[in-house]
Design an enzyme around this catalytic site. Structure first.
Site, PDB file in Angstrom:
ATOM      1  N   GLN A 128       0.620  -1.009   0.255  1.00 10.07           N
ATOM      2  CA  GLN A 128      -0.133  -0.089  -0.431  1.00 10.07           C
ATOM      3  C   GLN A 128       0.933   1.539   0.167  1.00 10.07           C
ATOM      4  OE1 GLN A 128      -2.479   0.443   3.555  1.00 10.07           O
ATOM      5  NE2 GLN A 128      -4.141   0.501   2.248  1.00 10.07           N
ATOM      6  N   GLY A 129       0.766   2.280  -0.980  1.00 10.39           N
ATOM      7  CA  GLY A 129       1.766   3.027  -1.141  1.00 10.39           C
ATOM      8  C   GLY A 129       0.252   4.422  -0.990  1.00 10.39           C
ATOM      9  N   SER A 131       0.705   6.298   3.007  1.00  9.83           N
ATOM     10  CA  SER A 131       0.688   7.880   3.491  1.00  9.83           C
ATOM     11  C   SER A 131       2.000   8.419   2.894  1.00  9.83           C
ATOM     12  CB  SER A 131       1.387   6.917   4.625  1.00  9.83           C
ATOM     13  OG  SER A 131       0.323   6.864   5.304  1.00  9.83           O
ATOM     14  N   SER A 163       4.411  -1.948   4.386  1.00 12.69           N
ATOM     15  CA  SER A 163       4.261  -2.997   4.292  1.00 12.69           C
ATOM     16  C   SER A 163       4.588  -4.025   3.344  1.00 12.69           C
ATOM     17  CB  SER A 163       3.102  -3.679   5.395  1.00 12.69           C
ATOM     18  OG  SER A 163       2.825  -2.585   5.980  1.00 12.69           O
ATOM     19  N   GLU A 246     -10.448  -2.115   5.930  1.00 12.86           N
ATOM     20  CA  GLU A 246      -9.225  -3.084   7.048  1.00 12.86           C
ATOM     21  C   GLU A 246      -9.629  -3.166   8.609  1.00 12.86           C
ATOM     22  OE1 GLU A 246      -5.352  -1.431   6.181  1.00 12.86           O
ATOM     23  OE2 GLU A 246      -6.396   0.325   5.370  1.00 12.86           O
TER      24      GLU A 246
END
Lengths: 384, 324
Positions: A128-129, A131, A163, A246
């Site tokens: 996941q990109g 933040s 992550s 999530e």
């Protein structure tokens, strides 16, 4: 108020239990915590076993290749896999819980056919990109730029807290495509191939000593425009459609696990003499109430989701606030049980104590969750 | 599995809320602060509405519902700050004549494990004590209220203005066994659960009151609810109430000793801490007798002492960790 399961649900549980009993002994040994390629291989092997047995994408809709299971069946699945000591979703987390559901909800037929089956089979891993160093809780302030050039976007910027970046094939990337628009309206969602030239990953060592996350630097990376999910500049809405997934059921297995840890704490305290301390006993007793209630709160939220066709409600924020705090309390109590042993970083409870600090920060800090509860559930006015 | 309320349960809750709002609204509540004597007319109406006979079989003149429904009614009573021995009368309907229809009012006290007092001594007809008197078996014993009062030291001044208290009578008061039909552990368990349900109602109500105030009270040119410091207090209150709700409702379904202990512990905490935070959100007015929130706090303290204090429930849950 019905906590009994239907015959169909009991049957689902029994079949799953049977399959777990046969499947788990065939798993290879667990890799070391720092062995990321080994962890990827282990997690994807497990995902492939789930796929072959018909359990992959249990909660995904059928037209996305999922099983179309009810929220209750999904709850049973998470409860039983945890009880049986099955692997956690691990490296498949982003693909199964966010990127996949986003592609399923907002992607074209071609995009769904390209990306969904490999997630379900465990062939491809997503990270996941979202933040950025300057866009954390204020995610919409993100500045990574994507400039259209022919059939591609040219992307430049930096992402953080990514992550599994080192072992991922794809990244669900939020980029700014219109710097002039209000901040929520100039964002687009791209599927970034992690092997594209210009992508650099630098692992970040966490407080827990492990390299859970990475920073990701993007230097004029070319991403085909056909990799955009949804319309240009509509990426914020596209992301929010599935962001609550999530928080919906992500922690079901962990609540089951915490109850097991708590019982183990009590036995350890009995064996090492600390059980004679009434203050400690009472502390553990209170935690027992806490995790009992959290399990029931999970069932409550699942029952609510059942009514809304699986879309988790704001109850997820209530749960996450309480659970993240309770988890920290649990492992602080573990330290009291361990005494000087709590200084041994190799002890699994000590490692868990360290990593528990991330729970009130990751996936929306407790402070942001409190804003969500106050504004969206209680209807308090938005602040400045 | 569907943990949500059924349509019938929703309707029951709405009806109880409506009845209590009509018969024990804010004006009545304020009046009761000055004169806490129970309103026998109201008590009979509650009886007629089935508050006490809720779980008695229909053949016996009851409503034939279950513990979850009793929890919902007690939750509403807690919201409304209804004074009086509702839990006692609900549990003893069908056991003590005249209680089911609200004609007679009885108090129930746990002499062995309770705080050593009983409520509304001047309004109750009888006191039922769970105890093990010298030379007698453990069970439920009845004492006429006047004799119970006469055999006790002078009553304390109750912290809760709506709940007068008296000390439990000494051994000189007469005691008659209530009968073999009384299952003492079950009475204790259900009393704890229904008390927790009242705490839950109070905890939910103080969230609403705090939020209502935070939306309308303006300082620095804005509603105070737009400030994160206040928002977070309110959010924390909701989290406490909803966590307690899950525990209380689940215990109503499973009736397990451990879940009841968890429910009481969490509902006590939710009621008391929410009331305190509600005082805080109300600021100076919250500290006055003008606002109602002090009544929630004081009743919350009182209930927290009854039917399983925190340390008892925590020890019980801890013991279960080793047994499990």
């Amino acid at each position: 108020m019905d906590l009994t399961y239907t015959p169909d649900e009991d049957d689902f549980r029994a079949r799953l239990r049977r399959w777990l009993g046969e499947a788990l002994p065939t798993l290879p040994p667990r890799p070391a915590a720092a062995d990321w390629p080994g962890r990827r291989a282990y997690d994807t092997t497990w995902q492939r076993m789930l796929y072959d047995a018909g359990y992959a994408g249990l909660h995904w809709p059928r037209d996305a290749g999922g099983q179309g299971a009810t929220p209750t069946q999904h709850l049973i699945f998470l409860e039983e896999t945890e009880r049986a000591g099955a692997p956690y979703v691990g490296a498949n987390f982003v693909g199964l819980l966010h990127a996949g559901p986003t592609v399923a909800a907002e992607g074209t037929a071609h995009q769904r056919a390209r990306w969904l089956p490999p997630i379900l089979r465990g062939d491809e891993i997503w990270c996941q990109g979202f933040s950025e160093p300057d866009a954390g809780s204020d995610l919409a302030a993100l500045r990574t730029r994507a400039v259209r050039d022919g059939d591609d976007y040219v992307v430049t910027g930096a992402k953080i807290w990514t992550s599994h970046a080192e072992v991922a094939d794809w990244c669900e990337l939020l980029v700014r495509t219109d710097p002039e628009a209000p901040k929520h309206r100039g964002i687009s969602w791209l599927a970034l191939p992690m092997d594209a030239p210009g992508v650099t990953v630098r692992p970040l060592r966490t407080l827990a000593g492990t390299t859970e996350f990475a920073e990701m630097f993007l230097d004029e990376v070319r991403v085909p425009a056909r990799n955009r999910i949804g319309d240009e500049n509509d990426g914020w809405r596209v992301t929010m459609v599935t962001l609550s997934f999530e928080r919906g059921t992500a922690f079901v297995g962990e609540v089951v696990a915490c109850r097991r840890v708590l019982a183990a704490l009590a036995r350890t305290a009995r064996d090492n003499g600390r059980w004679d301390d009434a203050a400690l006993r009472r502390r553990l007793g209170r935690l027992a109430a806490e995790f009992t209630a959290l399990w029931r709160l999970t069932q409550w939220n699942v029952s609510e989701a059942q009514r809304t066709n699986g879309v988790p409600g704001t109850g997820g924020s209530v749960f996450k606030l309480r659970y993240s705090h309770a988890r920290q309390e649990l492992y602080d109590a573990a330290a009291e049980v361990l005494g000087a042993g709590a200084l041994d970083a190799d002890h699994e409870w000590v490692a868990a104590r360290l990593s528990s600090l991330s729970y009130t920060i990751a996936a929306g800090t407790s402070q942001i969750q409190q804003n969500i509860v106050a504004e969206r559930i209680l209807g308090l006015p938005k602040g400045r | 599995m569907d943990f949500r309320l059924t349509d019938d349960q929703e309707a029951l809750r709405a009806a109880a809320r409506e009845l209590l709002a009509g018969r024990f609204g804010r004006e009545r509540l304020r009046a009761a602060v000055g004169d806490p004597a129970l309103d026998r007319g109201l008590w009979r109406e509650l009886g007629a509405a089935g508050f006490f006979a809720l779980r008695l079989p229909e053949a016996a003149g009851g409503v034939g519902l279950g513990l979850p429904e009793a929890v919902l009614v007690c939750e509403e009573a807690g919201r409304a700050l209804l004074p009086g021995p509702l839990v006692a009368c609900h549990l003893l309907a069908g056991v003590v004549d005249g209680v089911a229809d609200g004609e007679r009012i009885v108090a129930l006290a746990d002499a062995a494990q309770g705080p050593g007092w009983w409520e509304h001594p001047d309004d109750c007809d009888e006191l039922i004590m769970l105890e093990e008197p010298q030379g007698k078996p453990c069970g439920a014993y009845r004492t006429p209220a006047a004799e119970a009062r006469a055999a006790a030291p002078p009553p304390p001044s109750s912290v809760d203005p709506l709940t007068p208290l008296a000390h439990l009578p000494g051994p000189s008061a007469p005691r008659t066994p209530l009968g073999a039909a009384v299952d003492v552990p079950r009475l204790r368990r259900e009393a704890a659960l229904l008390t927790a349900a009242q705490q839950l109602g109070s905890a939910s109500r103080t969230v609403e009151d705090a939020v209502g105030h935070a939306r309308t009270r303006e300082q620095f040119g804005a509603p105070i609810g737009s400030f994160q410091a206040v928002k977070h207090l309110c959010a924390g209150m909701l989290v406490r109430a909803e966590t307690a709700r899950s525990a209380v409702y689940a215990a109503a379904v499973t009736e397990s000793e451990q879940e009841v202990a968890a429910a009481k512990l969490l509902a006590d905490e939710a009621a008391v801490r929410n009331a305190r935070d509600c005082v805080q959100v109300h600021g100076g007015m919250g500290f006055t007798w003008e606002a109602d929130v002090h009544l929630h706090l004081k009743r919350g303290w009182l209930r927290a002492e009854s039917w399983g204090r925190a340390h008892v429930m925590e020890e019980r849950l801890a013991a279960e960790l080793l047994a499990g």
